[in-house]
Design an enzyme around this catalytic site. Sequence first.
Site, short mmCIF file in Angstrom:
data_model
loop_
_atom_site.label_atom_id
_atom_site.label_comp_id
_atom_site.label_asym_id
_atom_site.label_seq_id
_atom_site.Cartn_x
_atom_site.Cartn_y
_atom_site.Cartn_z
N LYS A 276 0.85 -1.20 0.00
CA LYS A 276 0.00 0.00 0.00
C LYS A 276 0.88 1.24 0.00
CE LYS A 276 -2.35 1.78 3.73
NZ LYS A 276 -2.30 3.25 3.82
N ASP B 270 -3.45 4.35 -1.97
CA ASP B 270 -4.42 4.85 -0.99
C ASP B 270 -4.46 6.38 -1.04
OD1 ASP B 270 -6.21 4.96 1.09
OD2 ASP B 270 -4.72 4.54 2.65
N LYS C 14 -7.43 8.17 -1.40
CA LYS C 14 -8.70 8.68 -0.84
C LYS C 14 -9.23 9.87 -1.65
CE LYS C 14 -7.76 7.11 3.89
NZ LYS C 14 -6.36 6.68 3.78
N HIS D 113 -11.42 12.55 -3.38
CA HIS D 113 -12.68 13.19 -2.96
C HIS D 113 -12.74 14.57 -3.62
CE1 HIS D 113 -15.44 14.37 0.69
NE2 HIS D 113 -16.01 14.57 -0.48
N ASP D 114 -13.55 14.66 -4.68
CA ASP D 114 -13.63 15.93 -5.41
C ASP D 114 -14.93 15.89 -6.21
OD1 ASP D 114 -12.93 18.36 -6.83
OD2 ASP D 114 -10.85 17.90 -6.39
N THR E 237 -11.40 6.87 10.79
CA THR E 237 -11.42 6.45 12.19
C THR E 237 -10.89 7.55 13.11
OG1 THR E 237 -9.39 5.27 11.71
CG2 THR E 237 -11.36 3.95 11.89
N GLN F 290 -2.71 2.50 17.62
CA GLN F 290 -3.97 1.83 17.24
C GLN F 290 -4.71 1.44 18.52
OE1 GLN F 290 -5.16 1.63 14.27
NE2 GLN F 290 -3.54 1.35 12.74
N GLY G 60 1.37 -2.38 8.83
CA GLY G 60 2.53 -1.54 8.59
C GLY G 60 3.65 -1.82 9.58
N ARG G 61 3.62 -1.10 10.71
CA ARG G 61 4.75 -1.14 11.64
C ARG G 61 5.13 -2.52 12.15
NH1 ARG G 61 2.21 3.98 14.53
NH2 ARG G 61 0.43 2.94 13.56
O1 C5P Z 1 1.51 0.69 11.09
P1 C5P Z 1 0.07 0.28 11.04
O2 C5P Z 1 -0.14 -1.21 10.87
O3 C5P Z 1 -0.73 0.85 12.20
O4 C5P Z 1 -0.45 0.97 9.70
C1 C5P Z 1 -1.79 0.90 9.30
C2 C5P Z 1 -1.98 1.55 7.96
O5 C5P Z 1 -3.36 1.60 7.70
C3 C5P Z 1 -1.47 2.98 7.88
O6 C5P Z 1 -1.05 3.21 6.52
C4 C5P Z 1 -2.70 3.81 8.21
O7 C5P Z 1 -2.68 5.08 7.61
C5 C5P Z 1 -3.80 2.94 7.58
N1 C5P Z 1 -5.12 3.13 8.19
C6 C5P Z 1 -5.39 2.90 9.52
N2 C5P Z 1 -6.65 3.08 10.01
C7 C5P Z 1 -7.62 3.48 9.19
C8 C5P Z 1 -7.38 3.72 7.84
C9 C5P Z 1 -6.09 3.52 7.36
O8 C5P Z 1 -4.51 2.50 10.28
N3 C5P Z 1 -8.83 3.63 9.67
#
Ligand code: C5P
Length: 233
Positions: free
Chosen positions: A36, A63, A65, A67-68, A122, A192, A212-213
């Site tokens: 992503k 990603d 997003k 919107h326009d 979120t 999170q 991600g992380r």
């Molecule tokens: O590092 P981590 O696993 O928390 O990354 C989650 C990814 O998902 C990030 O790119 C974050 O911007 C995206 N994301 C999120 N929650 C959302 C929408 C997107 O964590 N509601």
Amino acid sequence: MNQQKQTELILALDCEDRKLALELLEPLQGDLKWVKIGLQMFTAYGLPFVHEIKSMGYNIFLDLKLHDIPNTVAKAILSLSSASIDLLTIHASGGSEMCAFAVKARDESNPNLKLLAVTVLTSMNQQQMETLNVCKPVQDHVLDLAKLSVDAKVDGIVSSTHELKLLRDNLGNEPLIVTPGIRPKGADLNEQKRVMTPAEAKELGADYIVVGRPIYKSEDPLASVKAILKDIC
Ligand code: C5P
């Protein structure tokens, strides 16, 4: 319960630096299939970077997003046609006409591209929604926006883990659902709040999980990828 569908892993490539991102991805080739690319890397490095990751053999979730007004979103999708991206986000709150224009532009330029709608970010809570004069419960608004998107033939929804069941119960098994907020057992939550393990998200019907992380901050990203893939196989 999701017994038929496969769940796939998407790495959220939230790196600051192109070189570090490429170094991260190189050893994951062959195991990881999806990457992503979000606003941070896209605004820094643009379509050439997308092409570079695609040419490494990865499927691309862009990603942005979008919107326009409907015409502008459609034109942006046409402009992305050379990149052969695989998943792209638009905002459902752009409305059903914007969603329908996006679908039409996709059909004309890149029929293999799947469009995903983002419902309520979120980062927004009930109180913030009320300042926008959206006074119904956030979950109801999420569901209304998800229905609007699916009615406009958008392929799927980006959903937090705690909306997965609501969406599957109301929209059935067909729309794609892509879910961030995933943490393998024992992993650092970072900021999170409400997370699920890869296996839990799969069980509730996620088609794709975004992580991600727990991968890119791990001492051994390949081992982390393999452990997550084992959890969702
Ligand atoms: O590092 P981590 O696993 O928390 O990354 C989650 C990814 O998902 C990030 O790119 C974050 O911007 C995206 N994301 C999120 N929650 C959302 C929408 C997107 O964590 N509601």
